[in-house]
Design an enzyme around this catalytic site. Sequence first.
Site, PDB file in Angstrom:
ATOM      1  N   VAL A  23      83.566  80.317  71.959  1.00 31.68           N
ATOM      2  CA  VAL A  23      84.268  81.578  72.194  1.00 31.68           C
ATOM      3  C   VAL A  23      84.528  81.799  73.684  1.00 31.68           C
ATOM      4  O   VAL A  23      85.645  82.095  74.107  1.00 31.68           O
ATOM      5  CB  VAL A  23      83.438  82.765  71.613  1.00 31.68           C
ATOM      6  CG1 VAL A  23      83.926  84.106  72.134  1.00 31.68           C
ATOM      7  CG2 VAL A  23      83.491  82.725  70.095  1.00 31.68           C
ATOM      8  N   ASP A  41      76.861  80.508  82.551  1.00 35.14           N
ATOM      9  CA  ASP A  41      76.144  79.962  81.398  1.00 35.14           C
ATOM     10  C   ASP A  41      74.766  79.498  81.863  1.00 35.14           C
ATOM     11  O   ASP A  41      74.632  78.958  82.967  1.00 35.14           O
ATOM     12  CB  ASP A  41      76.915  78.789  80.768  1.00 35.14           C
ATOM     13  CG  ASP A  41      76.517  78.546  79.320  1.00 35.14           C
ATOM     14  OD1 ASP A  41      77.355  78.811  78.419  1.00 35.14           O
ATOM     15  OD2 ASP A  41      75.362  78.120  79.074  1.00 35.14           O
ATOM     16  N   THR A 116      78.959  88.424  67.621  1.00 36.84           N
ATOM     17  CA  THR A 116      78.896  89.096  66.319  1.00 36.84           C
ATOM     18  C   THR A 116      77.509  89.699  66.127  1.00 36.84           C
ATOM     19  O   THR A 116      76.501  89.002  66.308  1.00 36.84           O
ATOM     20  CB  THR A 116      79.150  88.066  65.201  1.00 36.84           C
ATOM     21  OG1 THR A 116      80.396  87.426  65.471  1.00 36.84           O
ATOM     22  CG2 THR A 116      79.186  88.731  63.837  1.00 36.84           C
ATOM     23  N   CYS A 255      79.447  81.491  61.442  1.00 34.88           N
ATOM     24  CA  CYS A 255      79.942  82.844  61.146  1.00 34.88           C
ATOM     25  C   CYS A 255      79.705  83.214  59.691  1.00 34.88           C
ATOM     26  O   CYS A 255      78.834  84.010  59.380  1.00 34.88           O
ATOM     27  CB  CYS A 255      81.430  82.941  61.470  1.00 34.88           C
ATOM     28  SG  CYS A 255      81.755  82.914  63.239  1.00 34.88           S
TER      29      CYS A 255
HETATM   30  N1  LIG Z   1      82.700  79.919  67.331  1.00 33.01           N
HETATM   31  C1  LIG Z   1      83.493  80.736  66.645  1.00 33.01           C
HETATM   32  O1  LIG Z   1      84.480  80.323  66.041  1.00 33.01           O
HETATM   33  C2  LIG Z   1      83.212  82.223  66.597  1.00 33.01           C
HETATM   34  C3  LIG Z   1      84.180  83.041  66.003  1.00 33.01           C
HETATM   35  C4  LIG Z   1      83.942  84.403  65.965  1.00 33.01           C
HETATM   36  C5  LIG Z   1      82.775  84.913  66.514  1.00 33.01           C
HETATM   37  N2  LIG Z   1      81.852  84.082  67.070  1.00 33.01           N
HETATM   38  C6  LIG Z   1      80.659  84.683  67.669  1.00 33.01           C
HETATM   39  O2  LIG Z   1      80.744  84.534  69.083  1.00 33.01           O
HETATM   40  C7  LIG Z   1      79.427  84.365  69.649  1.00 33.01           C
HETATM   41  C8  LIG Z   1      79.374  83.082  70.458  1.00 33.01           C
HETATM   42  O3  LIG Z   1      79.554  81.990  69.604  1.00 33.01           O
HETATM   43  P1  LIG Z   1      79.942  80.549  70.108  1.00 33.01           P
HETATM   44  O4  LIG Z   1      80.375  79.817  68.885  1.00 33.01           O
HETATM   45  O5  LIG Z   1      80.849  80.607  71.267  1.00 33.01           O
HETATM   46  O6  LIG Z   1      78.512  80.017  70.603  1.00 33.01           O
HETATM   47  P2  LIG Z   1      78.222  78.619  71.365  1.00 33.01           P
HETATM   48  O7  LIG Z   1      76.887  78.193  70.900  1.00 33.01           O
HETATM   49  O8  LIG Z   1      79.378  77.716  71.252  1.00 33.01           O
HETATM   50  O9  LIG Z   1      78.168  78.987  72.913  1.00 33.01           O
HETATM   51  C9  LIG Z   1      77.338  79.904  73.453  1.00 33.01           C
HETATM   52  C10 LIG Z   1      77.082  79.583  74.920  1.00 33.01           C
HETATM   53  O10 LIG Z   1      76.265  80.650  75.386  1.00 33.01           O
HETATM   54  C11 LIG Z   1      75.324  80.082  76.297  1.00 33.01           C
HETATM   55  N3  LIG Z   1      74.207  81.019  76.440  1.00 33.01           N
HETATM   56  C12 LIG Z   1      73.163  81.232  75.603  1.00 33.01           C
HETATM   57  N4  LIG Z   1      72.380  82.202  76.106  1.00 33.01           N
HETATM   58  C13 LIG Z   1      72.945  82.614  77.263  1.00 33.01           C
HETATM   59  C14 LIG Z   1      72.617  83.593  78.228  1.00 33.01           C
HETATM   60  N5  LIG Z   1      71.532  84.357  78.073  1.00 33.01           N
HETATM   61  N6  LIG Z   1      73.420  83.751  79.298  1.00 33.01           N
HETATM   62  C15 LIG Z   1      74.527  82.970  79.460  1.00 33.01           C
HETATM   63  N7  LIG Z   1      74.884  82.025  78.580  1.00 33.01           N
HETATM   64  C16 LIG Z   1      74.112  81.855  77.494  1.00 33.01           C
HETATM   65  C17 LIG Z   1      74.958  78.769  75.682  1.00 33.01           C
HETATM   66  O11 LIG Z   1      74.410  77.881  76.663  1.00 33.01           O
HETATM   67  C18 LIG Z   1      76.312  78.281  75.144  1.00 33.01           C
HETATM   68  O12 LIG Z   1      76.999  77.490  76.099  1.00 33.01           O
HETATM   69  C19 LIG Z   1      78.472  84.400  68.463  1.00 33.01           C
HETATM   70  O13 LIG Z   1      78.014  85.713  68.279  1.00 33.01           O
HETATM   71  C20 LIG Z   1      79.355  84.006  67.291  1.00 33.01           C
HETATM   72  O14 LIG Z   1      78.871  84.506  66.068  1.00 33.01           O
HETATM   73  C21 LIG Z   1      82.057  82.744  67.140  1.00 33.01           C
END
Ligand SMILES: NC(=O)c1ccc[n+]([C@@H]2O[C@H](COP(=O)([O-])OP(=O)(O)OC[C@H]3O[C@@H](n4cnc5c(N)ncnc54)[C@H](O)[C@@H]3O)[C@@H](O)[C@H]2O)c1
Length: 423
Positions: A23, A41, A116, A255
């Site tokens: 995201v 990050d 989310t 999700c």
């Molecule tokens: N991937 C999708 O398609 C999607 C779609 C809709 C919603 N979401 C929601 O978006 C959010 C993120 O999902 P994602 O898929 O991007 O996750 P991801 O695992 O791909 O990436 C998350 C990133 O956050 C970093 N991180 C973790 N803790 C941290 C902190 N305290 N400070 C800074 N960085 C930190 C991690 O190192 C990682 O690089 C979630 O809540 C997910 O449910 C994701």
Amino acid sequence: MNQALEKLIVHQSSVAVLGLGYVGLPLLMEVSKKYKVVGFDTNDGLIAQLKDRLIESENILVTSELEVLRSCTVYIICVPTDVLADKSPDLSNLVEASGSVAEVLKYDDIIIYESTVYPGCTEEVCIPILEKSGKKLNQDFTVCYAPERIVPGDNKLSLNSISRIVAASNDKGSEFIYQFYKSFITADIHVTPNIKVAEAAKMVENTQRDLNISLMNELAIIFDKLNIDTESVLEAASTKWNFHPYQPGLVGGHCISVDPFYLLHKSRSVGHEPKVIAAGRAINDYLPLYIVEKIEALFLTKNKSLKGSHILVYGLTFKENIDDMRNSKVVDLIAHLKNKEAHVEVVDPIVQIRNDASGKIPMIDISKVKGTFDLVVIAVKHNIFLSLGHEYFYNLLDEHKILFDLKRIIPIEHRGKFEYWAL
Ligand SMILES: NC(=O)c1ccc[n+]([C@@H]2O[C@H](COP(=O)([O-])OP(=O)(O)OC[C@H]3O[C@@H](n4cnc5c(N)ncnc54)[C@H](O)[C@@H]3O)[C@@H](O)[C@H]2O)c1
């Protein structure tokens, strides 16, 4: 002009994006077309990689150092919100990221959550952490919620073409969040009356999809036991004007297979034990085991045993054409097969890992596949598998010709030649 926007545009303050995953990274790139951005990050390796890939430019800075965020006035939090082993929400990343922002928070800053969460989480969990900074919500800072809706692997739906829901803790914040997203998203933006409504709406989206698929999965199981072809049933049913088209299938990912648990958790905390939502989750989680039971029953009719059998699985990810394995139900399917002492190998050219560290998922290169197998399972509909042509799979089958085509990629007229099973 809204004061917070003026800071970004006129005074060139930066927008911070915390969490540069599926995201956060595309969001960082999109926002950088309009504003200065800092990508933050906690994963140093990822930051090094991003620097190597020359992502930094005049407008973009990536870092794992919190101090750099002091130049920002808007913070967008995109950290993972997964579930713990007992399926309750794992808010640890969200808590940590909120704590990081609290450390650098200045007067009039704006914090936007995209992760989310269940309804009430922003107010009950995140805001108290931000207030540990000594600053007060709405008096000293504003919180917004803008749940992400991106669809990885879908080239037609881009971040800026997907309509969005936004909400804020006060009226000025609502004005800001609308104008801010409008400045880099071409699709509609819907402002909800408060943050809880936006949080709940996100829960509804994914819970609805989970339930719709679970109904198809339950129907597929019933029709399978009745020896009726589910695909033909759905094709016939779809001729009705108010039919909603959904397909049975493995439900994994970060999700759809996770968010309903957030709603279950919140519902239980207010004294309601959800029945429909829990049943949908249970059916979808049961599907890999059902498939393995099906394989075992079919093997028995051929005097074969899963123990010691050689099985080749095509596809490991939770959906087609992406490398994301999070909560992939194919992994569960393989685990069930291995519990029955089958030898399982997996072909997935999209997945980056070869063998995982524990060696639990033995991957083989597509060019090294040789010989025949007791069973071939086509589990994911990657384009690369489609491009092999359906005949490719036939040559991999032993004399019993057992083929489990979970995504129905084998043309209907060829299915009769095999011990063919599909959902
Ligand atoms: N991937 C999708 O398609 C999607 C779609 C809709 C919603 N979401 C929601 O978006 C959010 C993120 O999902 P994602 O898929 O991007 O996750 P991801 O695992 O791909 O990436 C998350 C990133 O956050 C970093 N991180 C973790 N803790 C941290 C902190 N305290 N400070 C800074 N960085 C930190 C991690 O190192 C990682 O690089 C979630 O809540 C997910 O449910 C994701």
